[in-house]
Enzyme design. Structure first.
Site, PDB file in Angstrom:
ATOM      1  N   CYS A  85       0.969  -1.073   0.004  1.00 30.98           N
ATOM      2  CA  CYS A  85       0.048   0.002   0.021  1.00 30.98           C
ATOM      3  C   CYS A  85       0.853   1.339  -0.023  1.00 30.98           C
ATOM      4  O   CYS A  85       1.625   1.723  -1.036  1.00 30.98           O
ATOM      5  CB  CYS A  85      -1.026   0.031   1.216  1.00 30.98           C
ATOM      6  SG  CYS A  85      -2.357   1.090   1.212  1.00 30.98           S
ATOM      7  N   HIS A 204      -3.542  -5.527   1.333  1.00 30.10           N
ATOM      8  CA  HIS A 204      -2.729  -5.910   2.511  1.00 30.10           C
ATOM      9  C   HIS A 204      -2.519  -7.471   2.999  1.00 30.10           C
ATOM     10  O   HIS A 204      -3.346  -7.988   3.713  1.00 30.10           O
ATOM     11  CB  HIS A 204      -3.198  -5.103   3.694  1.00 30.10           C
ATOM     12  CG  HIS A 204      -3.182  -3.695   3.635  1.00 30.10           C
ATOM     13  ND1 HIS A 204      -2.249  -2.968   4.379  1.00 30.10           N
ATOM     14  CD2 HIS A 204      -3.858  -2.852   2.743  1.00 30.10           C
ATOM     15  CE1 HIS A 204      -2.302  -1.630   3.852  1.00 30.10           C
ATOM     16  NE2 HIS A 204      -3.229  -1.497   3.070  1.00 30.10           N
ATOM     17  N   GLU A 206      -0.550  -8.574   5.103  1.00 32.95           N
ATOM     18  CA  GLU A 206      -0.188  -8.651   6.637  1.00 32.95           C
ATOM     19  C   GLU A 206      -1.522  -8.840   7.385  1.00 32.95           C
ATOM     20  O   GLU A 206      -1.479  -9.250   8.543  1.00 32.95           O
ATOM     21  CB  GLU A 206       0.525  -7.353   6.792  1.00 32.95           C
ATOM     22  CG  GLU A 206      -0.164  -6.246   7.310  1.00 32.95           C
ATOM     23  CD  GLU A 206      -0.359  -5.633   6.010  1.00 32.95           C
ATOM     24  OE1 GLU A 206      -0.711  -4.367   5.953  1.00 32.95           O
ATOM     25  OE2 GLU A 206      -0.397  -5.987   4.781  1.00 32.95           O
TER      26      GLU A 206
END
Length: 241
Positions: A85, A204, A206
Site C-alpha cells: 500500500c 494488505h 499482512e
C-alpha cells in the site's frame, strides 16, 4: 532470518507487518525512518499507512527518509524488499518500481476483501504460491490507482512483471468497480522489478495471515484467512535457496 519493517510518521500497519513476519517464521526487526542503519536485516518490508500525512503526494516525503537511502542501496544489491500500500507508493517514488499511484478513480476511500490472481511466482515474495492462484486479502486505500505510460505498461506485461492482478469475486464496493476497485491500468494490483527481489502491491497481505481473522471465500462455511501468509514464507525460502 531477520526481516525489517520500517516505521515512518503516519505508518499504521507496521505492527501487523511485524506480526506477519513472525507468523511466517522470520525474526521481525523494527526499523525507524530516521536511522540510516538496517541493523543487519536480510529483507525489508515497507508497510501501509499515510506516511507524513501523504503531503505533496503519497510516499513522496518518505522517499527521502535516512533509512530509505540504505533500503535503496540494499534493493539494488539484491535484498528482497516488499512495499505494501503506502510502501508500494514509496517504492514508486524511489524508482525502484516504475509507474505511480494516484487517487482512486471513484475519488473515495475503499475498504473491502479483494480477490487477486497471482501471475508471477518467481519473485522473492511469491514462490510459495501457484501460478494463476486466486487469493483473497484486504484492500484499503484512497490513492490506489496504478498508472504508467503505455510503453511502461507494455514492458511490464511483456516481461511478466505484473505479480498480482485484480479479478472478479467481490460483491462490495462502488458500482462498476467490482473487478477493478480503483481504476488501475491493466487491473494491476502489484508489480516487481526486473530482478524479482522488489515487489509492491496495494492490498494488505499482512491482514490475512492468521486463521479465523482474515477474509475467506464467501459461502465456504469456514474462515481460514491466511492467503497473505505466502508472501512472508516465500521470502524466507528465497533467502535460504
Amino acid at each position: 532470518m531477520r526481516i525489517g519493517v520500517v516505521t515512518f510518521p503516519g505508518t499504521l500497519d507496521d505492527r501487523d507487518a511485524l506480526r506477519a513476519v513472525r507468523l511466517g517464521g522470520g525474526e521481525a526487526v523494527e526499523l525507524w525512518h530516521g536511522e540510516d542503519d538496517l541493523h543487519d536485516v536480510e529483507a525489508v518490508v515497507l508497510p501501509g499507512g499515510f506516511s507524513y500525512g501523504d503531503y505533496l503526494r503519497a510516499g513522496a516525503i518518505s522517499r527521502f527518509a535516512p533509512v530509505m537511502d540504505k533500503v535503496i542501496d540494499a534493493a539494488r544489491g539484491g535484498m528482497p524488499v516488499l512495499g505494501i500500500c503506502n510502501g508500494f507508493q514509496v517504492l514508486c517514488e524511489t524508482h525502484l518500481l516504475p509507474g505511480a499511484m494516484i487517487k482512486n478513480a471513484h475519488r473515495s476511500f475503499l475498504c473491502r476483501d479483494q480477490p487477486l490472481r497471482v501471475e508471477n511466482t518467481s519473485t522473492a515474495w511469491t514462490s510459495d504460491f501457484s501460478a494463476d492462484q486466486v487469493i483473497r486479502i484486504p484492500l484499503k486505500n484512497q490513492d490506489g490507482q496504478f498508472v504508467a505510460d503505455e510503453r511502461t505498461l507494455a514492458q511490464l506485461e511483456e516481461e511478466g512483471r505484473v505479480v498480482f492482478r485484480y479479478v472478479a469475486g467481490s460483491t462490495h464496493g462502488p458500482e462498476g468497480f467490482e473487478v477493478n476497485p480503483n481504476g488501475s491500468r491493466h487491473d494491476i494490483a502489484g508489480i516487481t522489478n526486473e530482478r524479482g527481489n522488489v515487489v509492491g502491491l496495494m492490498p494488505h497481505p499482512e491482514h490475512a495471515v492468521e486463521p479465523g481473522f482474515g477474509p475467506d471465500e464467501p459461502g465456504q462455511g469456514t474462515r481460514t484467512g491466511t492467503d497473505g501468509l505466502g508472501l512472508f514464507t516465500s521470502v524466507l525460502r528465497s533467502m535460504v535457496a
